[in-house]
Design a protein around this motif. Structure first.
Motif, PDB file in Angstrom:
ATOM      1  N   THR A  34      47.924 -45.756   0.939  1.00  0.00           N
ATOM      2  CA  THR A  34      47.270 -45.869   2.241  1.00  0.00           C
ATOM      3  C   THR A  34      47.238 -44.530   2.957  1.00  0.00           C
ATOM      4  O   THR A  34      48.057 -43.642   2.678  1.00  0.00           O
ATOM      5  CB  THR A  34      48.008 -46.916   3.119  1.00  0.00           C
ATOM      6  N   GLN A  80      51.035 -51.350  16.554  1.00  0.00           N
ATOM      7  CA  GLN A  80      50.049 -50.887  15.575  1.00  0.00           C
ATOM      8  C   GLN A  80      48.755 -51.665  15.749  1.00  0.00           C
ATOM      9  O   GLN A  80      48.638 -52.492  16.663  1.00  0.00           O
ATOM     10  CB  GLN A  80      50.579 -50.875  14.147  1.00  0.00           C
ATOM     11  N   GLY A  81      47.778 -51.395  14.875  1.00  0.00           N
ATOM     12  CA  GLY A  81      46.463 -52.006  15.073  1.00  0.00           C
ATOM     13  C   GLY A  81      46.503 -53.525  15.059  1.00  0.00           C
ATOM     14  O   GLY A  81      45.880 -54.194  15.881  1.00  0.00           O
ATOM     15  N   ARG A  82      47.270 -54.081  14.133  1.00  0.00           N
ATOM     16  CA  ARG A  82      47.261 -55.540  13.995  1.00  0.00           C
ATOM     17  C   ARG A  82      47.899 -56.239  15.189  1.00  0.00           C
ATOM     18  O   ARG A  82      47.629 -57.413  15.440  1.00  0.00           O
ATOM     19  CB  ARG A  82      47.908 -55.959  12.676  1.00  0.00           C
ATOM     20  N   GLU A 138      45.104 -56.632  17.425  1.00  0.00           N
ATOM     21  CA  GLU A 138      44.265 -57.733  16.916  1.00  0.00           C
ATOM     22  C   GLU A 138      44.875 -59.083  17.264  1.00  0.00           C
ATOM     23  O   GLU A 138      44.189 -60.007  17.704  1.00  0.00           O
ATOM     24  CB  GLU A 138      44.148 -57.626  15.384  1.00  0.00           C
ATOM     25  N   PHE A 150      38.650 -55.857   8.248  1.00  0.00           N
ATOM     26  CA  PHE A 150      39.790 -55.427   7.442  1.00  0.00           C
ATOM     27  C   PHE A 150      40.696 -56.638   7.202  1.00  0.00           C
ATOM     28  O   PHE A 150      40.621 -57.630   7.919  1.00  0.00           O
ATOM     29  CB  PHE A 150      40.539 -54.295   8.162  1.00  0.00           C
ATOM     30  N   THR A 173      43.891 -57.399   7.758  1.00  0.00           N
ATOM     31  CA  THR A 173      44.734 -57.908   8.859  1.00  0.00           C
ATOM     32  C   THR A 173      43.871 -58.491   9.983  1.00  0.00           C
ATOM     33  O   THR A 173      44.276 -59.426  10.674  1.00  0.00           O
ATOM     34  CB  THR A 173      45.625 -56.802   9.461  1.00  0.00           C
ATOM     35  N   THR A 191      33.543 -52.214  12.260  1.00  0.00           N
ATOM     36  CA  THR A 191      34.669 -51.439  11.726  1.00  0.00           C
ATOM     37  C   THR A 191      34.157 -50.052  11.331  1.00  0.00           C
ATOM     38  O   THR A 191      33.269 -49.933  10.478  1.00  0.00           O
ATOM     39  CB  THR A 191      35.248 -52.147  10.480  1.00  0.00           C
ATOM     40  N   ASN A 225      36.390 -49.645   6.153  1.00  0.00           N
ATOM     41  CA  ASN A 225      37.485 -49.467   5.198  1.00  0.00           C
ATOM     42  C   ASN A 225      37.331 -50.330   3.945  1.00  0.00           C
ATOM     43  O   ASN A 225      37.344 -49.824   2.827  1.00  0.00           O
ATOM     44  CB  ASN A 225      38.810 -49.773   5.922  1.00  0.00           C
ATOM     45  N   ASP A 284      36.355 -51.593  15.848  1.00  0.00           N
ATOM     46  CA  ASP A 284      37.646 -51.363  15.189  1.00  0.00           C
ATOM     47  C   ASP A 284      37.633 -49.871  14.850  1.00  0.00           C
ATOM     48  O   ASP A 284      36.969 -49.436  13.917  1.00  0.00           O
ATOM     49  CB  ASP A 284      37.754 -52.245  13.937  1.00  0.00           C
ATOM     50  N   CYS A 333      39.801 -47.413  14.010  1.00  0.00           N
ATOM     51  CA  CYS A 333      40.844 -46.676  13.267  1.00  0.00           C
ATOM     52  C   CYS A 333      40.418 -45.291  12.822  1.00  0.00           C
ATOM     53  O   CYS A 333      41.192 -44.347  12.878  1.00  0.00           O
ATOM     54  CB  CYS A 333      41.227 -47.436  12.008  1.00  0.00           C
ATOM     55  N   ARG A 334      39.167 -45.183  12.339  1.00  0.00           N
ATOM     56  CA  ARG A 334      38.717 -43.908  11.763  1.00  0.00           C
ATOM     57  C   ARG A 334      37.463 -43.432  12.492  1.00  0.00           C
ATOM     58  O   ARG A 334      36.487 -43.001  11.879  1.00  0.00           O
ATOM     59  CB  ARG A 334      38.502 -44.089  10.252  1.00  0.00           C
ATOM     60  N   SER A 363      44.190 -48.584  15.308  1.00  0.00           N
ATOM     61  CA  SER A 363      45.476 -48.270  14.708  1.00  0.00           C
ATOM     62  C   SER A 363      45.626 -46.754  14.781  1.00  0.00           C
ATOM     63  O   SER A 363      44.870 -46.029  14.141  1.00  0.00           O
ATOM     64  CB  SER A 363      45.496 -48.731  13.253  1.00  0.00           C
ATOM     65  N   LYS A 389      46.001 -43.989  11.743  1.00  0.00           N
ATOM     66  CA  LYS A 389      44.953 -43.346  10.946  1.00  0.00           C
ATOM     67  C   LYS A 389      44.503 -42.067  11.658  1.00  0.00           C
ATOM     68  O   LYS A 389      45.185 -41.055  11.592  1.00  0.00           O
ATOM     69  CB  LYS A 389      43.760 -44.299  10.746  1.00  0.00           C
ATOM     70  N   ARG A 448      41.287 -48.459  -4.295  1.00  0.00           N
ATOM     71  CA  ARG A 448      41.175 -47.413  -3.278  1.00  0.00           C
ATOM     72  C   ARG A 448      42.240 -46.346  -3.490  1.00  0.00           C
ATOM     73  O   ARG A 448      43.418 -46.656  -3.640  1.00  0.00           O
ATOM     74  CB  ARG A 448      41.340 -48.033  -1.892  1.00  0.00           C
TER      75      ARG A 448
HETATM   76  N1  F0G Z   1      41.588 -52.141  10.967  1.00  0.00           N
HETATM   77  C1  F0G Z   1      41.335 -51.337   9.913  1.00  0.00           C
HETATM   78  C2  F0G Z   1      39.935 -50.943   9.607  1.00  0.00           C
HETATM   79  C3  F0G Z   1      42.393 -50.861   9.134  1.00  0.00           C
HETATM   80  O1  F0G Z   1      42.128 -50.054   8.110  1.00  0.00           O
HETATM   81  C4  F0G Z   1      43.718 -51.262   9.464  1.00  0.00           C
HETATM   82  C5  F0G Z   1      44.853 -50.835   8.654  1.00  0.00           C
HETATM   83  C6  F0G Z   1      43.928 -52.081  10.574  1.00  0.00           C
HETATM   84  C7  F0G Z   1      42.837 -52.512  11.301  1.00  0.00           C
HETATM   85  C8  F0G Z   1      45.306 -52.530  10.990  1.00  0.00           C
HETATM   86  O2  F0G Z   1      46.040 -51.484  11.516  1.00  0.00           O
HETATM   87  O3  F0G Z   1      47.974 -51.165   9.955  1.00  0.00           O
HETATM   88  O4  F0G Z   1      48.051 -50.322  12.303  1.00  0.00           O
HETATM   89  O5  F0G Z   1      48.157 -52.741  11.855  1.00  0.00           O
HETATM   90  N2  F0G Z   1      44.712 -50.334   7.519  1.00  0.00           N
HETATM   91  C9  F0G Z   1      45.743 -49.825   6.632  1.00  0.00           C
HETATM   92  C10 F0G Z   1      45.126 -49.457   5.329  1.00  0.00           C
HETATM   93  C11 F0G Z   1      46.959 -50.665   6.541  1.00  0.00           C
HETATM   94  O6  F0G Z   1      45.887 -49.212   4.374  1.00  0.00           O
HETATM   95  O7  F0G Z   1      43.902 -49.358   5.249  1.00  0.00           O
HETATM   96  P1  F0G Z   1      47.650 -51.439  11.399  1.00  0.00           P
END
Ligand code: F0G
Length: 458
Positions: free
Chosen positions: A49, A98-100, A103, A123, A125, A181, A185, A214, A216-217, A254, A257, A404
């Motif tokens: 990851t 964290q992100g989840r 969520e 994603f 989670t 998203t 991802n 979403d 993250c990136r 999250s 990232k 991945r």
């Molecule tokens: N949304 C996306 C697009 C993600 O890639 C992730 C986490 C999350 C939400 C949740 O965030 O881990 O902080 O709770 N992705 C990691 C991965 C775990 O390996 O792609 P989180």
């Protein structure tokens, strides 16, 4: 193309641990052929990851020392809050661990039986939190996104026609939110175009449905827009990020990232009333409103990281180095998603191992082979992660069988990546000797994290 060098020098190093192939065979068996169950010490190059695995900068480490640990009203919270407001334009910022966690809060409030959440691709989670609330998640990825080997600039886009149609079918009142998203991802780390975000905004507005990102990136996605979308080459990544957030009602993020933090996340939004409901849940699950589930030092590291990620020298190196690995694999004939994603390279395991039936998890078999061959840890994004069973107990496979290789930010050098390419190419040359796997133990939600498997030939 001129060589693009790592835009940093290394101040602190961490040894990595070498094992033999023999040792790795036995480690795999003990781990139930599940890379999540392998001890990190036994991994040479960890591409499981890009989440929480970034190298922090000297400024971030300095920020860690300066973090204000006050329970309420910490200085670090205001730094965090102001930085996020500045980038997203959203006035209500809620820290989470964290992100989840973000969520969990938002879907507990807006989810429930009979509700549908529509996305380009949720994603794992995100989908799990939606389903846990009793609601359903619907992925409407654009057609280009479904063909791994066919390059296109924005393969993360939502299919807007299908979106309009699905809203009609399910009824706007039953759709509490559309979620984009960025980058996508689970669909190859592919970006979403500004035009697509704008179109989704229009559809959402016409139907009175909130649009969330979403995020993250978000910086990687914004940089792809700068490189690939007409009208954006002269804009700064920060301007592009601000524009894309301006079309949304809120976001989840999250910070593990694109904020280069080892932990953290947030929710941000425009709706004051919704923010109040989120904060009520935050207080009983995560913590007080000015720290969420985080220490003051984490808030500080995130605030600094969010500024650093907008540095275009960094983003140029980041996107170029992912592409560097992809090009080596393409040259060797390895089937991959094209073009490269922002944070990862994705191998198309269905095409890599066509002789392994989907019900024997070709993606997971490849994950195990890469570990055995070279101590490289990757992750399956396919039917082990997303597969379901029908009423007769047969596997309903995922849309794609991907492996991945996520690249942690600022962690590995070009020679590490050369080694990764060599290992994959070696496994590719003996692909016909790989066999499938069967599941021995699994949980109903997010089974890929803990499942125990065994080779089918046993
Ligand atoms: N949304 C996306 C697009 C993600 O890639 C992730 C986490 C999350 C939400 C949740 O965030 O881990 O902080 O709770 N992705 C990691 C991965 C775990 O390996 O792609 P989180």
């Amino acid at each position: 193309m001129p060589v693009i060098i790592e835009p940093f020098r290394i101040k602190s190093v961490e040894p990595i641990h070498f094992t033999t192939k023999e040792e790795r065979r036995s480690i795999l068996q003990k781990a139930g052929y599940n890379a999540f169950r392998i001890h990190a010490r036994d991994v040479l190059i960890d591409l499981l990851t890009d989440s929480g695995t970034s190298a922090m900068s000297s400024d971030q480490w300095a920020g860690i020392m300066q973090g204000d640990e006050s329970y309420a009203g910490s200085e670090s919270f205001f730094h965090f809050n102001d930085t996020i407001k500045d980038i997203t334009g959203m006035p209500y910022v809620i820290p989470t661990h964290q992100g989840r966690a973000a969520e969990k809060i938002i879907f507990s409030i807006l989810g429930g039986k009979g509700k549908y959440f529509i996305s380009n691709t949720l994603f794992d989670t995100t989908r799990a939190n939606i389903e846990f609330s009793g609601a359903e998640g619907i992925d409407l990825l654009c057609e280009e996104g479904k063909h791994p080997a066919v390059p296109a600039p924005f393969k993360g886009n939502i299919d807007t026609e299908a979106l309009a149609q699905t809203i009609k079918e399910k009824g706007a009142a039953n759709i509490p939110m559309v979620i984009i998203t960025i980058t996508n991802n689970s669909g190859g780390g592919q970006p979403v175009s500004m035009q697509n975000i704008k179109q989704v905004r229009e559809i959402c507005s016409a139907n009175n449905i909130p649009l969330f990102i979403d995020a993250c990136r978000f910086a990687e996605n914004a940089y792809f827009i700068k490189l690939r979308e007409e009208g954006y080459s002269d804009k700064t990544v920060k301007e592009i990020a601000r524009e894309l957030f301006s079309y949304a009602d809120g976001c989840t993020m999250s910070a593990k990232k694109d904020a280069f933090a080892n932990i953290g996340g947030f929710l941000a939004m425009h709706d004051k009333e919704l923010a109040m409901r989120c904060r009520n849940l935050l207080i009983i699950t995560e913590g007080f409103t000015t720290y969420g589930g985080l220490a003051g030092r984490d808030l500080e590291a995130i605030a600094i990281g969010l500024k650093e990620v907008l540095d275009e020298n960094y983003l140029q190196y980041r996107i170029r180095s992912t592409d560097y690995l992809l090009q080596k694999l393409i040259t060797a004939g390895v089937p991959v998603i094209q073009p490269a994603g922002g944070h990862a390279v994705y191998i198309d395991a269905k095409a890599f191992l066509p002789h392994i039936p989907l019900a024997q998890y070709p993606g997971q078999s490849l994950v195990c082979a890469l570990y055995e061959e070279g101590g490289i840890r990757s992750v399956e994004i396919g039917s082990l992660m997303f597969g379901k069973y029908d009423a007769a107990g047969n596997l309903v496979p995922a849309m794609m069988e991907l492996v991945r290789l996520a690249i942690p930010r600022r962690v590995y050098t070009q020679s590490h990546i050369d080694y990764v390419a060599e290992t994959i190419i070696e496994v590719f040359s003996k692909r016909n000797s790989l066999g499938g796997l069967r599941i021995l133990e699994e949980t109903p939600l997010l089974r890929h994290f803990t499942a125990i498997l065994e080779p089918v030939s046993i």
